[in-house]
Motif scaffolding. Structure first.
Motif: not given
Lengths: 476, 234
Positions: A55-56, A59, A61-62
């Protein structure tokens, strides 16, 4: 580093012939997964930790541009000089020009896969610099003139006797026994210590870049990377932008995954966060620090369907769990990154033309994905690369024709079932006496290593399935 | 050239998110992810867990009720190991104020030199989850003091032991909040080691061969016995 992945098959054949090395790798393939499993089990919810990291990463990469800018600003505010390099050559020439600016002669290096990738040592040596690898494994292979065979233990392929011979030949220290691993380590410690103290420039990599503080995280057991970061007057950190993480806590989560997956430890001996050059309060440390961020096709990968490979934390777990890697070893892969992660990265960072055999070096057993701390779907990425290989017609024409014929046959169920039924009956009859075949036409590759079992009576799966259905539709 | 490489990379990264989010929005998204859960502790008691992990990291550990006891422990250690009372320590006010004469220890305050056999650090923190201690580089603890000597001795106050790595960072944030960020923050968990030859663990690779932690404060002796597995947990 020069790519030799196009000769994978030949290199793999040669590797399998060296029986002593095969045995070493078999041990590695048992010992390392056991260590990893014990550490993951002791952790508690290790899969939860993997999911958290995913998840980290997602986030980060986004919002990569945001975090890269935050990192750069903080790092510059700490007094670092931040450089960007699009290609391997640019990274190498940036390092060389920093060394030349300082009239440096001696370079001490911590372990850095990025500089293996760019072939930095070769350029520095050509320019007349002394370059010393200080990680014990890297030092051994540098002395032997070899490439790393494993991303965590670069010299795992070398036996104690081989290292002993190497040290006796390279270190002019007179008569000595040098019989145990401890003797080897002690000698390397003594030889390298002098050279740490004399180094003009230290070069290290980074396991993570922390955006909020503009610091880099360095994870080592030997302490060599920290000596490189603390003793020489100039420090150069060679890294890539996909190491970015938003917070220090995220780097700690990564470290938890990394150490357990790599060596089965719960904490490495040294986990350091470096922010820049010597402060007013410092009495030691580098006077000048540089951070070089290499792209080398990573921004292409980021925009492609293979972007998840950028989540790789270089723990080596997929190597240790891969039956092909354990079988043929790292050198067969012909470049810096071997095993499943290497079979994805090498085609993307070099070219599929040069390395299209690597995505085929896979049994699709899925163990790599099972243990990957970054939850990278390695078997899927390898399959996609094989598909691309097929689309680009990189296999020999005969092979492609065979595959097309096979695909056509699979789409004709009646014909397929008849043909397989006939050949099964024929093989069953022919092999009835021995129960197996020593030789088979078109399958010499198989039968050269083992017997081909003769089919047992009862017919094909489809025939047995139909017969069972007729008997009363029982499921079983 | 350098500037165009930078600009090209940022342009490519921005392509991925055509409508860039506000920093506050990104921070909110990150906050909802939260932090990871820490590793399972070997003992319920914080200090017993810390001690157990220091020992698991191939460190040695002893307890000292106060600074006087710590100095005497250091004196005994140095004499046993080196038949000397020499030691190098950073210019940490806490170290300067210690009753050195009580233990017959002769510290030199400053940065470690190649000949120094033993160095002493006063840790900022201890982390129970991993059995690590935390130091900042600076006058109080030059970076090389952790790395050059054969033996690294570390004092850590009982009240500075925290449970998890996240707790450690919460404290570090407070300590670094006021002044400048230190050049280096080092988490150390054991003597330096390598398994690069025959995958066999050897202590004393490039850094210290021995790592001795002294936990300062009123820790019951049974915590050490429990951590060693010699005494069942209460």
């Amino acid at each position: 580093m020069k790519v030799a992945s196009q000769d994978f098959l030949q290199q793999a054949h040669e590797a399998l012939r060296a029986k002593d090395k095969v045995e070493r790798r078999d041990l590695l393939g048992q010992f390392m997964p056991a260590a990893r499993d014990a550490a993951a089990n002791a952790y508690g919810d290790f899969d939860g930790l993997r999911a958290h990291m995913k998840r980290v990463r997602g986030h980060t990469t986004e919002h990569l541009a945001h975090y890269l800018q935050q990192f750069e600003e903080a790092a510059v505010a700490h007094g670092n000089q931040v450089h960007f390099a699009a290609t391997a050559e640019q990274l190498n020439s940036t390092v060389l020009s920093i060394c030349q600016t300082h009239n440096a002669r001696r370079v001490a290096k911590g372990k850095s896969m990025v500089t293996e990738e760019t072939g930095l040592n070769e350029l520095l040596l050509k320019a007349g610099l002394e370059v010393l690898e200080t990680d014990l494994g890297e030092y051994i292979i540098q002395q032997a003139g070899e490439a790393p065979s494993h991303i965590v233990g670069p010299a795992f392929h070398k036996s104690l006797a081989e290292v002993r011979e190497l040290f006796l030949a390279k270190h002019k220290l007179g008569e000595r026994a040098l019989e145990s691993v401890s003797d080897i380590v002690e000698e390397a410690r003594g030889v390298l210590r002098e050279r740490f103290l004399a180094a003009d420039v230290g070069i290290i990599g980074a396991n993570a870049l922390i955006a909020e503080h503009g610091t880099t995280m360095l994870v080592t057991n030997e302490g060599n990377g920290d000596l490189c970061a603390n003793l020489p007057p100039v420090l150069i950190i060679c890294t890539t932008f996909e190491r970015l993480l938003p917070r220090a806590e995220d780097a700690m989560a990564l470290q938890r995954l990394l150490v357990r997956s790599a060596t089965g430890q719960s904490h490495t001996c040294y986990t350091s966060f470096y922010s820049g050059p010597r402060r007013e309060d410092d009495v030691d440390g580098p006077l000048e620090t540089h951070i070089i961020l290499l792209d080398n096709k990573r921004s292409d990968i980021l925009a492609s369907d293979y972007h998840e490979i950028l989540d790789c934390i270089r723990c080596g777990a997929c190597l240790n769990h891969c039956p092909i890697y354990i079988g043929v070893g790292g050198h067969a892969y012909g470049w810096v990154y071997p095993g499943p992660m290497g079979s994805v990265l090498t085609p993307l960072l070099t070219s599929l033309e040069q390395s299209h055999d690597l995505p085929n070096a896979c049994t699709s057993c899925g163990r790599c994905a099972e243990v990957c701390p970054a939850n990278i779907p390695l078997p899927d990425l390898l399959r996609d690369l094989r598909q691309e290989e097929s689309a680009q017609q990189l296999k020999p024409a005969r092979w492609r024709r065979g595959l097309r014929l096979h695909a056509w046959l699979l789409r004709q169920p009646v014909l397929y079932q008849r043909l397989t039924g006939w050949s099964m009956s024929a093989l069953g009859l022919l092999g009835k006496r021995r129960g197996a075949f020593r030789r088979m036409p078109f399958a010499s590759g198989w039968t050269s290593q083992r017997d081909f079992p003769a089919p047992e009576a009862g017919g094909t799966f489809m025939r047995q399935y139909a017969a069972r259905k007729r008997r009363g539709g029982r499921r079983g | 050239m350098a500037e165009s490489v930078r600009a090209a990379l940022f342009a490519r990264l921005r392509e991925r998110s055509p409508a860039p989010a506000e920093p506050a929005e990104i921070a909110r998204a990150l906050a909802t992810i939260g932090y990871a859960t820490a590793a399972r502790m070997p003992h319920a008691d914080l200090h017993t867990a810390f001690i157990a992990n220091v020992l698991a990291n191939k460190g040695t550990l002893e307890l000292a009720l106060d600074r006087g006891a710590a100095v005497r422990a250091i004196g005994r250690y140095l004499y046993k190991r080196f038949r000397t009372h020499k030691l190098v320590a950073g210019n940490d006010p806490r170290l300067a104020a210690m009753p050195w004469r009580d233990g017959g220890v002769l510290p030199r305050f400053g940065a470690a030199e190649p000949g120094d056999a033993a160095a002493l650090s006063y840790a900022r923190l201890g982390v129970a989850e991993t059995g690590a201690i935390v130091t900042f580089t600076g006058r109080a603890n030059p970076g090389r003091n952790n790395l050059l000597p054969e033996d690294h001795l570390v004092l850590v106050n009982r009240e500075d032991v925290v449970a998890t790595l996240e707790d450690a960072w919460a404290k570090i944030r407070i300590e670094t909040g006021a002044g400048a960020w230190p050049r280096g923050i080092q988490f150390i968990a054991g003597p330096s080691s390598t398994a690069d030859v025959e995958a066999q663990l050897v202590l004393g690779a490039h850094g210290p061969c021995r790592w001795h932690v002294i936990l300062v404060g009123d820790t019951p002796a049974q915590a050490l016995e429990q951590a060693r597995g010699e005494l069942p947990e209460a």
